[in-house]
Write a protein that holds these residues in place. Structure first.
Motif, mmCIF file in Angstrom:
data_model
loop_
_atom_site.group_PDB
_atom_site.id
_atom_site.type_symbol
_atom_site.label_atom_id
_atom_site.label_comp_id
_atom_site.label_asym_id
_atom_site.label_seq_id
_atom_site.Cartn_x
_atom_site.Cartn_y
_atom_site.Cartn_z
ATOM 1 N N GLN A 167 0.909 -1.246 0.031
ATOM 2 C CA GLN A 167 0.014 0.074 0.018
ATOM 3 C C GLN A 167 0.979 1.144 -0.167
ATOM 4 O OE1 GLN A 167 -2.005 -1.038 3.682
ATOM 5 N NE2 GLN A 167 -3.978 -1.613 2.592
ATOM 6 N N LEU A 168 2.355 1.152 0.127
ATOM 7 C CA LEU A 168 3.289 2.230 0.007
ATOM 8 C C LEU A 168 3.945 2.402 -1.176
ATOM 9 C CD1 LEU A 168 4.513 1.690 3.836
ATOM 10 C CD2 LEU A 168 2.470 2.972 3.007
ATOM 11 N N GLN A 169 4.058 3.939 -1.628
ATOM 12 C CA GLN A 169 5.099 3.861 -2.720
ATOM 13 C C GLN A 169 6.382 4.030 -2.165
ATOM 14 O OE1 GLN A 169 4.155 4.126 -6.030
ATOM 15 N NE2 GLN A 169 6.396 3.964 -6.261
ATOM 16 N N LEU A 170 7.244 3.053 -2.117
ATOM 17 C CA LEU A 170 8.582 3.166 -1.453
ATOM 18 C C LEU A 170 9.234 3.800 -2.291
ATOM 19 C CD1 LEU A 170 8.607 -0.582 -0.160
ATOM 20 C CD2 LEU A 170 7.978 1.705 0.870
ATOM 21 N N PRO A 171 10.447 4.344 -1.783
ATOM 22 C CA PRO A 171 11.597 5.309 -2.480
ATOM 23 C C PRO A 171 12.269 4.122 -3.427
ATOM 24 C CG PRO A 171 11.609 5.837 -0.249
ATOM 25 C CD PRO A 171 10.549 4.640 -0.350
ATOM 26 N N SER A 196 11.906 -0.715 -5.799
ATOM 27 C CA SER A 196 12.289 -0.099 -4.583
ATOM 28 C C SER A 196 12.855 -1.390 -3.640
ATOM 29 C CB SER A 196 10.960 0.194 -3.828
ATOM 30 O OG SER A 196 10.231 0.994 -4.400
ATOM 31 N N ALA A 197 13.240 -1.055 -2.563
ATOM 32 C CA ALA A 197 13.960 -1.959 -1.693
ATOM 33 C C ALA A 197 12.919 -3.167 -1.294
ATOM 34 C CB ALA A 197 14.316 -1.359 -0.328
ATOM 35 N N GLY A 198 13.391 -4.371 -1.588
ATOM 36 C CA GLY A 198 12.577 -5.567 -1.257
ATOM 37 C C GLY A 198 11.467 -6.127 -2.518
ATOM 38 N N SER A 207 18.050 -4.359 -3.063
ATOM 39 C CA SER A 207 18.347 -4.298 -1.626
ATOM 40 C C SER A 207 18.373 -2.754 -1.078
ATOM 41 C CB SER A 207 19.895 -4.588 -1.218
ATOM 42 O OG SER A 207 20.906 -3.588 -1.846
ATOM 43 N N PRO A 208 18.396 -2.405 0.036
ATOM 44 C CA PRO A 208 18.179 -0.991 0.319
ATOM 45 C C PRO A 208 19.419 -0.142 -0.052
ATOM 46 C CG PRO A 208 17.433 -2.308 2.178
ATOM 47 C CD PRO A 208 18.124 -3.268 1.368
ATOM 48 N N GLN A 209 20.576 -0.768 -0.334
ATOM 49 C CA GLN A 209 21.583 -0.186 -0.776
ATOM 50 C C GLN A 209 21.717 -0.128 -2.413
ATOM 51 O OE1 GLN A 209 22.055 -2.852 1.264
ATOM 52 N NE2 GLN A 209 21.947 -1.722 3.040
ATOM 53 N N GLY A 210 20.838 -0.532 -2.979
ATOM 54 C CA GLY A 210 20.571 -0.318 -4.581
ATOM 55 C C GLY A 210 21.403 -1.568 -5.445
ATOM 56 N N GLU A 211 21.671 -2.520 -4.559
ATOM 57 C CA GLU A 211 22.177 -3.498 -5.157
ATOM 58 C C GLU A 211 21.267 -4.760 -5.494
ATOM 59 O OE1 GLU A 211 26.590 -3.721 -3.042
ATOM 60 O OE2 GLU A 211 24.943 -5.185 -2.536
#
Length: 239
Positions: A175-179, A210-212, A230-234
């Motif tokens: 439900q969220l628009q994650l960065p 997005s992450a995940g 990943s949150p680190q962009g990998e």
């Protein structure tokens, strides 16, 4: 001549003693099959607890003891989850005999995990950027909640809501628009991990992620692979 006393006959033993002996002889003896069924249920319970090590102390597992009476004898059992099967809520667990016979069956079980989750504190509008005042932590059975329900305030704070929600609704990741951590066309590092081994290479992202989220990367060879951002962009690929 002195009178001799008659020795007591076995049948003249006091009635309470005879009754007690009779009850002992007629008492039901535990069935080996029933005992084995209980042992197998305990094995399955242990297996299901291992699926959620992070919630081990808050997980309650109930297993329906399997009926093994009509199956060939088994010396070694192996529980397993069906392909694509879940490990939480009301489930079926596979049980495989490894020898000397070869058979398998499914056993019903219930896995409940007590924990906290995020719930909306008041009605929320689509496009709203969430703050800690917009949700509260509630206690409940995580197995009964929709998939992707958030359990950490950091997962929601600062993210934009895709759609309106009423008060008291579980807050889900979808439900969220994650960065975005990956942009289409950018070079990304692809990391492959396996027990005791890791390797990395560089490719070009095919889409935004997005992450995940699962995303695709085109490698220099032209091969397209899928992995998790990943949150680190990998892009991580685990085996």
């Amino acid at each position: 001549m002195p009178r001799m006393k008659n020795s007591p006959h076995p049948s003249s033993a006091p009635l309470p003693i005879l009754f007690s002996t009779l009850l002992t002889l007629l008492a039901p003896i535990g069935s080996p099959a029933a005992s084995e069924s209980g042992d197998v249920a305990a094995l399955i319970e242990s297996f299901l607890l291992q699926q959620h090590p992070e919630h081990a102390e808050r997980t309650k597992v109930t297993v329906n003891p399997p009926n093994l009476e009509k199956l060939p004898p088994c010396n070694q059992y192996q529980p397993f989850l069906p392909r694509g099967g879940k490990s939480i809520g009301k489930i079926n667990v596979g049980l495989r005999c490894l020898g000397p016979a070869s058979w398998s069956l499914f056993v019903g079980a219930q896995v409940a995990i007590s924990g906290t989750y995020l719930s909306t504190a008041h009605p929320l509008a689509a496009g709203q950027v969430l703050t800690p005042q917009d949700f509260v932590l509630k206690q409940g059975d995580l197995a009964q909640l929709p998939a992707g329900t958030l359990v950490d305030p950091a997962q929601a704070t600062g993210n934009t809501l895709k759609n309106a929600l009423p008060a008291g609704a579980p807050l889900r990741r979808d439900q969220l628009q994650l960065p975005r951590v990956i942009q289409a066309g950018q070079n990304v590092r692809v990391v492959y991990r396996a027990p005791g081994f890791s390797a990395s290479a560089e490719g070009k992202a095919i889409g935004n992620a997005s992450a995940g989220q699962v995303t695709q990367v085109r490698m220099p060879s032209g091969q397209v692979i899928s992995g998790t951002a990943s949150p680190q962009g990998e892009v991580e690929i685990a085996r």
